[in-house]
Design a protein around this motif. Structure first.
Motif, PDB file in Angstrom:
ATOM      1  N   HIS B  26       0.841  -1.198   0.000  1.00  9.57           N
ATOM      2  CA  HIS B  26       0.000   0.000   0.000  1.00  9.57           C
ATOM      3  C   HIS B  26       0.880   1.253   0.000  1.00  9.57           C
ATOM      4  O   HIS B  26       1.933   1.277   0.622  1.00  9.57           O
ATOM      5  N   PRO B  27       0.432   2.314  -0.695  1.00 12.18           N
ATOM      6  CA  PRO B  27       1.255   3.540  -0.752  1.00 12.18           C
ATOM      7  C   PRO B  27       1.514   4.191   0.611  1.00 12.18           C
ATOM      8  O   PRO B  27       2.449   4.984   0.734  1.00 12.18           O
ATOM      9  N   ARG B  28       0.734   3.854   1.627  1.00 12.22           N
ATOM     10  CA  ARG B  28       1.015   4.453   2.941  1.00 12.22           C
ATOM     11  C   ARG B  28       2.240   3.854   3.631  1.00 12.22           C
ATOM     12  O   ARG B  28       2.592   4.294   4.734  1.00 12.22           O
ATOM     13  N   THR B  29       2.831   2.839   3.042  1.00 11.87           N
ATOM     14  CA  THR B  29       4.043   2.265   3.649  1.00 11.87           C
ATOM     15  C   THR B  29       5.212   2.362   2.680  1.00 11.87           C
ATOM     16  O   THR B  29       5.033   2.499   1.477  1.00 11.87           O
ATOM     17  N   GLN B 288     -10.866  -1.072   2.685  1.00 13.50           N
ATOM     18  CA  GLN B 288     -11.107  -1.778   1.423  1.00 13.50           C
ATOM     19  C   GLN B 288      -9.887  -1.699   0.495  1.00 13.50           C
ATOM     20  O   GLN B 288      -9.566  -2.670  -0.200  1.00 13.50           O
ATOM     21  N   GLU B 289      -9.203  -0.566   0.517  1.00 10.67           N
ATOM     22  CA  GLU B 289      -7.985  -0.454  -0.311  1.00 10.67           C
ATOM     23  C   GLU B 289      -6.980  -1.549   0.057  1.00 10.67           C
ATOM     24  O   GLU B 289      -6.345  -2.138  -0.815  1.00 10.67           O
ATOM     25  N   PHE B 290      -6.848  -1.796   1.342  1.00  8.06           N
ATOM     26  CA  PHE B 290      -5.913  -2.837   1.775  1.00  8.06           C
ATOM     27  C   PHE B 290      -6.421  -4.224   1.367  1.00  8.06           C
ATOM     28  O   PHE B 290      -5.658  -5.053   0.873  1.00  8.06           O
ATOM     29  N   TYR B 395      -1.003  -0.573   9.116  1.00 11.27           N
ATOM     30  CA  TYR B 395       0.162  -0.103   8.357  1.00 11.27           C
ATOM     31  C   TYR B 395       1.013   0.737   9.300  1.00 11.27           C
ATOM     32  O   TYR B 395       0.517   1.340  10.257  1.00 11.27           O
ATOM     33  N   LEU B 396       2.319   0.723   9.043  1.00 14.47           N
ATOM     34  CA  LEU B 396       3.278   1.387   9.938  1.00 14.47           C
ATOM     35  C   LEU B 396       4.265   2.219   9.137  1.00 14.47           C
ATOM     36  O   LEU B 396       4.651   1.808   8.051  1.00 14.47           O
TER      37      LEU B 396
END
Ligand SMILES: Cc1cc2nc3c(=O)[nH]c(=O)nc-3n(C[C@H](O)[C@H](O)[C@H](O)COP(=O)(O)O)c2cc1C
Ligand SMILES: Cc1cc2nc3c(=O)[nH]c(=O)nc-3n(C[C@H](O)[C@H](O)[C@H](O)COP(=O)(O)O)c2cc1C
Lengths: 449, 449
Positions: B26-29, B288-290, B395-396
């Motif tokens: 995911h773009p958040r990581t 849902q994205e994940f 997410y981290l």
């Protein structure tokens, strides 16, 4: 500044507040720091400022006779080195760990962790744990025999190497779009099935920056030297005279060649306990201050362990009693021989012997000016008794600070020691190749069958 | 600001770049950070800024089916926590370690080291290692049976506790003038001689700041709960509904009382995977994205392991096939039951089941605003389903940052969570007593004989 083509290696052997057994009683130390992680972090930083190759911790798996007088191994070395790794960038980090009372999978994984955390600075001093007090903490009524311990060590290291090599360097893909973390074709089971260990693998850690930690060894018995010839990339040893050092060096390098390896791929690093003063007299007086703080009762217990005879009731001003033959010693054979020879050759009383051993438990002590110490090290290096040294400061941090700020600059002036790090990994500092990942031995056999 | 007399506990369960199995995609990581010690140091600092009780790492002793898709346990937890300890001052540090494939002496010593290094912040999540792939790395052809693993765990912890207690708190004297490092009368052998372990002791480390690490446990089978009732001071558990959580809580607290302990001396901490958004819709869209990034092939392999049936060829849009009975499961019995009940009660297809499990491998996911998440946690706490929570950010570091900066302040407002640390040790944060050093059980027996 002249540049010698061949330079030497310096490892700082760290122990509590110093190697001298009475270090914690001397005003140059703060004895409370044996329990202080910040003390060890500072030592690593001092070593790094001195451009040293590495720092090193010994280890034992029993409280031993030190409880009353001194305890040096409060921290488990890998755990402690991890805390030191994150406040340094270059200096190598060598931990002692036992092949006797660990499992290869668990230990291989710990060293892989330390190598990842330190970005390629881990080393493993491989020991077989010869102490009876250690055996008693792991279900044994007596120490497993010497030859068997080295057989186990050999298979242990074989398995560990296969585990480190079970991931190819480029196995981790991190292919976000394709959803593939690693390429499964580049991560292999090892299927080791040997006399002592059965391990499937692969390791649960990607290949680490150095591929594997630098393998160090410190046993100097026959089995120990043969083991070193086959596996070790650096050897710590206690040698008291230049002639003995040269003989050991020649012997070991010949064995390395005999094992089909390049003799340069193993560095011989004798121990040295430096007492540094502005004048030789000042250095010797400092050494005497430490000797005067030795507690004979404690030293007798420690000496008893080294020579395999109970000396706790023995007269201090008499010579040693007759000692058992070498083949009766199941613990540290080489230290037994060193102590026996020292006492006999120099006709020492037990009190004198204790004084000589107090600095570094048998390692060579040199007291002098920075120039004199540099001369001594250079002599051993030039005469092929050493590829470098295992520096054992008698008191810490002062003894390490003095060595790095007063002796190291002279060695640098002479072109014998680096003035800046030229590598980022411990392998790089020691001029060792990074091993290519290879197919596990078991797989190679299957492939050729 | 109101102050509730009873406050709850928050542990941050850390794993790679997040608990969601597709987090690294995911773009958040930043997926590369799974190998970066600085990432984990930052996470510990975020947790500490949020005044959390502790951070925690799970662990397994095999690469498992994760190699291809994801690898979460690159670092050995104790080694990694040591590097995190030295950049924090208050937050607790809990490492998972196995009683199946370690020796009590070695492991007791490592936790003593971590407790010394962190000045009293170590915790041990005690696991028995149920994986067949783990067994194969330690010489076993199959997983040692479930009951035997817990028997071994009980004796293992008994020995470890005796070792931690083998030094009195005031054994270290550092009497420089008298030359006495420790009082030998305050350091005792333990002389343990049991069914599985024979260990003489004492430990080679003085008693650590907490006396012993906080003992944590995470198995929820019958044997697991009985073990927890006897030994654990905190329990991590996966509970999906309030009713199940309450039943588990009541059951466990009753067992604790039955074992003669104060029920407050064990904290029940169910897992929670929070997806946080400005609105509930935003949070659900994020979840849902994940879910959309899950790789079904990988999830099927992981699910197969949980339920003991090979599902890799099973149709995604069909329900689960019939599962083997519970007594055939030698691995994680409680996770098997959780998955089976979830699929049956909610009539899920395999694809739906995989989606539900993706967030935290069976742990409860809550998607909502910070207020909604705080309400949910408070409900579980007020209704006696939890003494606190095992927070599993999907997410981290973002998910932990959001939880500590957006949910924690609401809990603080409500008087449910500390606004400042009031203790310096993990025992202190959890409100647990520091155990007095006691004479080892073997010695106590000898003394009364
Ligand atoms: C500098 C040096 C450091 C050593 N450090 C350790 C150590 O930390 N732990 C240990 O068990 N043995 C240590 N030893 C001992 C050897 O590794 C070896 O176990 C011992 O000498 C017995 O083997 P040997 O009989 O082959 O000499 C050390 C030896 C030397 C010379
Ligand atoms: C939050 C949580 C974390 C866990 N972490 C681990 C772990 O790190 N390693 C492990 O082997 N098992 C872990 N487990 C599994 C349990 O510790 C236990 O070994 C497993 O549930 C089997 O025991 P049981 O059959 O009693 O449930 C965890 C369980 C939970 C609920």
């Amino acid at each position: 500044m002249s540049q010698s083509p061949k330079q030497f290696h310096l490892n700082a052997f760290l122990m509590g507040v110093g190697h001298h057994e009475a270090a914690w009683r001397h005003p140059r130390t703060d004895e409370r720091r044996v329990l202080d992680v910040a003390h060890f972090q500072e030592l690593a930083q001092i070593a790094e400022r001195g451009k040293l190759d590495s720092v090193f911790f010994a280890d034992g798996l029993a409280a031993g006779p030190r409880v009353e007088h001194n305890i040096q191994a409060v921290f488990e070395p890998i755990t402690l080195l991890s805390a030191m790794a994150v406040v340094t960038e270059r200096v190598g980090l060598i931990a002692t760990a036992s092949t006797g009372y660990n499992e290869p999978f668990t230990l291989a994984r710990k060293f892989a962790s330390l190598d990842h955390i330190s970005h390629g600075r881990a080393g493993w001093n491989i020991v077989t744990s010869g102490g009876a007090d250690e055996a008693a903490n792991f279900g044994y009524d007596e120490t497993p025999d010497h030859a068997g311990r080295y057989d186990r060590a050999a298979e242990f290291v074989d398995v560990a190497v296969e585990l480190w090599d079970s991931w190819d360097d480029d196995a981790v893909e991190l292919d976000v779009a394709g959803g593939r973390f690693a390429d499964p074709a580049k991560v292999r089971t090892i299927d080791h099935d040997g006399a002592r260990f059965k391990v499937r693998g692969p390791l649960n850690s990607p290949r680490s920056p150095q591929g594997r930690p630098v393998l160090v060894q410190a046993g100097s018995s026959e089995s120990g030297k043969n083991f070193a010839a086959r596996y070790a990339e650096a050897v710590f040893t206690a040698q008291r005279t230049l002639a003995e050092g040269q003989a050991f060096y020649r012997d070991l390098k010949a064995r390395v060649a005999g094992a089909g390896r390049d003799p340069h791929s193993l560095k011989v690093l004798p121990g040295i306990v430096p007492f540094i003063g502005d004048t030789e007299a000042e250095a010797k007086a400092l050494e005497q201050e430490f000797t005067d703080l030795i507690s004979p009762a404690y030293s007798l217990r420690q000496l008893s362990g080294m020579v395999g005879v109970d000396l706790t009731e023995h007269a201090l001003d008499a010579p040693l009693p007759p000692l058992p033959p070498l083949d009766r010693i199941q613990g540290n054979k080489s230290r037994y021989e060193l102590v026996k020879n020292l006492a006999e050759n120099e006709h020492l009383t037990v009190r004198q012997l204790i004084g000589k051993l107090g600095g570094g438990r048998g390692h060579r002590t040199v007291a002098g000016t920075p120039e004199q110490i540099a001369d001594d090290l250079q002599l051993w290096f030039d005469r092929e008794a050493a590829d470098g040294f295992n520096v054992m400061p008698p008191y810490l941090p002062g003894g390490l600070e003095d060595f790095t700020t007063r002796v190291v600059p002279i060695l640098q002036e002479r072109g014998l020691f680096r003035t800046e790090y030229t590598a980022t990994t411990l392998r790089g500092h020691y001029g060792l190749d990074r091993p290519a990942a290879r197919i596990g031995a078991a797989r190679a056999r299957a492939a050729t069958a």
